[in-house]
Design an enzyme around this catalytic site. Structure first.
Site, mmCIF file in Angstrom:
data_model
loop_
_atom_site.group_PDB
_atom_site.id
_atom_site.type_symbol
_atom_site.label_atom_id
_atom_site.label_comp_id
_atom_site.label_asym_id
_atom_site.label_seq_id
_atom_site.Cartn_x
_atom_site.Cartn_y
_atom_site.Cartn_z
ATOM 1 N N TYR A 81 -1.789 -0.806 10.480
ATOM 2 C CA TYR A 81 -1.787 -1.194 9.067
ATOM 3 C C TYR A 81 -0.528 -0.675 8.371
ATOM 4 O O TYR A 81 0.145 -1.412 7.646
ATOM 5 C CB TYR A 81 -3.042 -0.628 8.405
ATOM 6 C CG TYR A 81 -3.149 -0.879 6.916
ATOM 7 C CD1 TYR A 81 -3.573 -2.114 6.432
ATOM 8 C CD2 TYR A 81 -2.842 0.118 5.994
ATOM 9 C CE1 TYR A 81 -3.681 -2.344 5.065
ATOM 10 C CE2 TYR A 81 -2.951 -0.103 4.625
ATOM 11 C CZ TYR A 81 -3.371 -1.335 4.167
ATOM 12 O OH TYR A 81 -3.483 -1.565 2.818
ATOM 13 N N SER A 130 0.850 -1.185 0.000
ATOM 14 C CA SER A 130 0.000 0.000 0.000
ATOM 15 C C SER A 130 0.884 1.232 0.000
ATOM 16 O O SER A 130 2.041 1.176 0.426
ATOM 17 C CB SER A 130 -0.898 0.005 1.239
ATOM 18 O OG SER A 130 -1.620 1.221 1.349
#
Length: 254
Positions: free
Chosen positions: A156, A142
């Protein structure tokens, strides 16, 4: 004939979202596809979609947090199809919570699925690919990680930053084995179940409003993401080693 005719691809997190569209894309390009997930119902829906697309596939249940599951996942793929050429380590989770409210369980959950899972997958995928004489691995990372941060995504971001570092290091370890290892750092892909979609639901943002956040003026299409994945798995990308490919409609450049 498709780009991946005669090839075998393994996709984790294949029950929905980006994993599902990636599996279908491989099938349309001629690959035999192994679908891995803990969500059996969702994975079997993907299995039906792959077959409708004219592809051949199997489902292998696997919790990427558990090494014996991952080892069995790779073994089942090879038992059925004889080899493993491409692997997309897509399984991942996100829970939005400021770091001061995050729990030890919540932090560990992100690390266990997003980072430890990629470690287990690459370990056993590479062992098999060495027997094949080569292969390609793409890790779904990401932009939220080593490239940028985002409020309420601390756990995350930590897990995805770890994936980035692991990708680069392992890529160097196996480059001379004819195995390419790279990662996709995406943002804003219009695929139900994707992290950005989950953020939109949390914030009550419509796809139209979300699209205006990107310099390109829209959200990304799922096919634009899968084309990037398939390219990194192709023979044309063999000289790309340890790369973090940003697919974000200009978010980082902005």
């Amino acid at each position: 004939m498709g780009r991946f005719s005669g090839k075998v691809a393994l996709v984790t997190g294949a029950a929905r979202g980006l994993g599902r569209v990636t599996a279908i894309a491989f099938a349309r390009e001629g690959a035999k596809v192994a679908l891995a997930d803990i969500d059996e119902a969702g994975a079997r829906e993907t299995l039906d979609m792959v077959r409708v697309a004219g592809g051949e596939a199997l489902f292998t249940p696997a919790d990427v947090r558990v090494e014996r599951d991952v080892e069995a996942m790779v073994a089942k793929t090879v038992d059925a199809y004889g080899r493993l050429d491409c692997a997309v380590n897509n399984a991942g989770v996100v829970r939005f919570k400021p770091i001061v409210d995050e729990t030890e369980e919540g932090f560990n959950f992100h690390i266990d699925v997003n980072l430890r899972g990629v470690f287990f997958c690459m370990k056993h995928e590479i062992r098999q690919m060495r027997q094949n004489g080569g292969g390609s691995i793409v890790n779904q990372s990401s932009i939220t990680g080593s490239l940028t941060g985002n409020p309420a995504e601390g756990a995350y971001a930590a897990s995805k930053g770890g994936v980035d570092g692991l990708t680069k290091t392992v890529a160097l370890e196996v480059a001379k084995d004819n195995i390419s290892v790279n990662a996709i750092c995406a943002c804003g892909i219009d695929a139900p179940g994707d992290v950005f979609h989950q953020w939109m639901e949390k914030e009550g943002v419509t796809p139209e409003a979300a699209g205006k956040l990107f310099p390109i003026g829209r959200m990304g299409k799922a096919e634009e993401l899968t084309e990037s994945v398939l390219f990194l798995c192709s023979e044309q990308a063999r000289f790309i080693v340890g790369h973090l490919l940003v697919v974000d409609g200009g978010w980082i450049a902005r």
